[in-house]
Write a protein that holds these residues in place. Structure first.
Motif, PDB file in Angstrom:
ATOM      1  N   VAL A  36       0.787   3.209  -8.046  1.00  0.00           N
ATOM      2  CA  VAL A  36       2.067   3.829  -7.669  1.00  0.00           C
ATOM      3  C   VAL A  36       1.932   5.357  -7.686  1.00  0.00           C
ATOM      4  CG1 VAL A  36       4.468   4.156  -8.373  1.00  0.00           C
ATOM      5  CG2 VAL A  36       3.438   1.885  -8.504  1.00  0.00           C
ATOM      6  N   LEU A  37       1.333   5.889  -8.773  1.00  0.00           N
ATOM      7  CA  LEU A  37       1.178   7.347  -8.884  1.00  0.00           C
ATOM      8  C   LEU A  37       0.211   7.891  -7.825  1.00  0.00           C
ATOM      9  CD1 LEU A  37       1.047   7.826 -12.788  1.00  0.00           C
ATOM     10  CD2 LEU A  37       2.954   8.272 -11.247  1.00  0.00           C
ATOM     11  N   ALA A  38      -0.860   7.110  -7.559  1.00  0.00           N
ATOM     12  CA  ALA A  38      -1.819   7.538  -6.533  1.00  0.00           C
ATOM     13  C   ALA A  38      -1.140   7.600  -5.169  1.00  0.00           C
ATOM     14  CB  ALA A  38      -3.006   6.571  -6.489  1.00  0.00           C
ATOM     15  N   PHE A  39      -0.252   6.630  -4.920  1.00  0.00           N
ATOM     16  CA  PHE A  39       0.498   6.619  -3.661  1.00  0.00           C
ATOM     17  C   PHE A  39       1.384   7.869  -3.553  1.00  0.00           C
ATOM     18  CE2 PHE A  39       4.352   5.444  -1.279  1.00  0.00           C
ATOM     19  CZ  PHE A  39       3.785   5.129  -0.065  1.00  0.00           C
ATOM     20  N   LEU A  40       1.955   8.287  -4.701  1.00  0.00           N
ATOM     21  CA  LEU A  40       2.861   9.442  -4.708  1.00  0.00           C
ATOM     22  C   LEU A  40       2.113  10.774  -4.672  1.00  0.00           C
ATOM     23  CD1 LEU A  40       5.447   8.238  -7.402  1.00  0.00           C
ATOM     24  CD2 LEU A  40       5.810   8.386  -4.935  1.00  0.00           C
ATOM     25  N   PHE A  41       1.007  10.865  -5.456  1.00  0.00           N
ATOM     26  CA  PHE A  41       0.362  12.170  -5.650  1.00  0.00           C
ATOM     27  C   PHE A  41      -0.955  12.354  -4.900  1.00  0.00           C
ATOM     28  CE2 PHE A  41       2.983  11.653  -9.501  1.00  0.00           C
ATOM     29  CZ  PHE A  41       3.686  12.860  -9.471  1.00  0.00           C
ATOM     30  N   LEU A  42      -1.578  11.264  -4.462  1.00  0.00           N
ATOM     31  CA  LEU A  42      -2.913  11.386  -3.867  1.00  0.00           C
ATOM     32  C   LEU A  42      -2.917  11.069  -2.375  1.00  0.00           C
ATOM     33  CD1 LEU A  42      -5.129   9.798  -6.692  1.00  0.00           C
ATOM     34  CD2 LEU A  42      -4.569  12.192  -6.330  1.00  0.00           C
ATOM     35  N   HIS A  80     -16.695   8.478  -8.341  1.00  0.00           N
ATOM     36  CA  HIS A  80     -17.470   7.700  -7.374  1.00  0.00           C
ATOM     37  C   HIS A  80     -16.598   6.814  -6.488  1.00  0.00           C
ATOM     38  CE1 HIS A  80     -21.008   8.821  -9.756  1.00  0.00           C
ATOM     39  NE2 HIS A  80     -21.695   8.514  -8.685  1.00  0.00           N
ATOM     40  N   MET A  81     -15.522   6.233  -7.071  1.00  0.00           N
ATOM     41  CA  MET A  81     -14.799   5.206  -6.303  1.00  0.00           C
ATOM     42  C   MET A  81     -13.289   5.383  -6.274  1.00  0.00           C
ATOM     43  SD  MET A  81     -15.586   2.074  -8.973  1.00  0.00           S
ATOM     44  CE  MET A  81     -14.713   0.870  -8.031  1.00  0.00           C
ATOM     45  N   GLY A  82     -12.777   6.475  -6.824  1.00  0.00           N
ATOM     46  CA  GLY A  82     -11.343   6.736  -6.752  1.00  0.00           C
ATOM     47  C   GLY A  82     -10.589   6.250  -7.983  1.00  0.00           C
ATOM     48  N   ALA A  83      -9.385   6.816  -8.188  1.00  0.00           N
ATOM     49  CA  ALA A  83      -8.590   6.528  -9.391  1.00  0.00           C
ATOM     50  C   ALA A  83      -8.090   5.090  -9.415  1.00  0.00           C
ATOM     51  CB  ALA A  83      -7.419   7.496  -9.474  1.00  0.00           C
ATOM     52  N   ALA A  84      -7.537   4.621  -8.290  1.00  0.00           N
ATOM     53  CA  ALA A  84      -6.925   3.291  -8.279  1.00  0.00           C
ATOM     54  C   ALA A  84      -7.961   2.190  -8.472  1.00  0.00           C
ATOM     55  CB  ALA A  84      -6.173   3.089  -6.969  1.00  0.00           C
ATOM     56  N   ARG A  85      -9.065   2.269  -7.732  1.00  0.00           N
ATOM     57  CA  ARG A  85     -10.079   1.212  -7.816  1.00  0.00           C
ATOM     58  C   ARG A  85     -10.756   1.182  -9.176  1.00  0.00           C
ATOM     59  NH1 ARG A  85     -12.017   3.477  -2.366  1.00  0.00           N
ATOM     60  NH2 ARG A  85     -10.528   2.503  -0.976  1.00  0.00           N
TER      61      ARG A  85
END
Lengths: 149, 145
Positions: free
Chosen positions: A113-119, B90-95
């Motif tokens: 959710v935060l990645a969708f908002l901030f990234l 390497h692979m991003g925050a979400a993953r």
């Protein structure tokens, strides 16, 4: 590129193991040695000292080359992490490890959710990532249910 | 128990916020510098709060306590967090967060090995789901970007 991302998977899984080991030890410490805030703060201090020894030469150079205006996000990251660690040890003192660790594992959903908002524009979130996250959390709920029975 | 659950949700929110802002930071600061700087901020903030609320307890701590704090600190931050930041890079925050969320799986194994807990059907089903999720996220990281 795929090899780099596969290395990232290995780093993430070893990291998960480290966190689980620390949770088991941390739970015992909150019962036997000190209050959660004291444990979290001193474990952070010792973690910083050892990490600094390992990374010092490279880190000092990199920090020196970073303009102060770019420090804002890392300061916020540090504060968020600090709050996370403090609440983590507080929760370990209030509930069993098998309850706390699965609940804390909902953080990928919050991260998405935060990645969708901030990234936006920095990283994309695919359907597979979302489905994989749901599977991981479903598994965690099963484990939690199993430990409750 | 409910207090522990609420505190755990707060902790999860803190870790999620940290993962996202670390990713933002890594756009501007290399990995080693970002790790040290975030740890400095975290340690200063935590120590300040602990000193204010538990000063009497801190000055009465035994040397063996500090040894245990050091062990937890090294495992969590030198090991866990450093590797997590490398994974984010390497692979991003979400993953990477999805994979680091496997820690209950490892915690269950440690509980079986060190605390003598038994394996049940829920644990096996949960483990299967977690491994499936990890594989799916890994495939995602290979196919995308």
């Amino acid at each position: 590129m795929n090899r780099i991302k596969n290395i990232g998977v290995i780093y993430a899984v070893i990291s998960a193991f480290m966190y689980s080991l620390a949770a088991v030890i941390g739970k015992q410490l909150t019962e036997d040695i000190a209050s959660p805030l004291v444990i979290s703060s001193f474990s952070l201090l010792f973690g910083l000292l050892v990490t600094f020894v390992v990374m010092a030469p490279k880190a000092i150079k990199e920090i020196g080359q970073t303009p102060i205006k770019n420090w804002t996000t890392i300061v916020i990251a540090g504060l968020c992490s600090s709050c996370g660690v403090m609440f983590y040890f507080l929760s370990l003192s209030s509930a069993p490890v098998v309850v706390v660790t699965p609940i804390i594992s909902i953080y990928p959903l919050i991260t998405i959710v935060l990645a969708f908002l901030f990234l936006k524009g920095i990283e994309t979130i695919s359907l597979r990532t979302i489905l994989g996250t749901i599977l991981v959390i479903s598994g965690i709920i099963f484990i939690l249910f199993g430990n409750g029975n | 128990m409910i207090t522990g659950v609420i505190l755990a949700i707060c902790a999860a929110s803190g870790f999620a916020g940290s993962a996202v802002f670390i990713k933002l930071s890594l756009q501007k600061i290399p990995y080693s510098g970002a790790t040290i700087m975030s740890l400095v901020v975290s340690a200063l903030f935590s120590l300040s709060v602990a000193a204010i609320l538990h000063f009497d307890e801190i000055i009465q701590l035994s040397p063996i306590s500090f040894l245990w704090f050091a062990i937890v600190g090294v495992i969590t931050f030198t090991g866990g967090r450093s590797l997590q930041y490398l994974a984010i890079n390497h692979m991003g925050a979400a993953r990477s967060s999805s994979l680091v969320a496997c820690s209950p799986f490892f915690a269950a194994i440690l509980a079986v090995v060190f605390l003598g807990e038994s394996i049940n059907i829920w644990l096996i089903l949960g483990t299967t789901l977690i491994v499936s999720g990890v594989v799916l996220v890994s495939l995602s990281s290979e196919k995308n970007e």
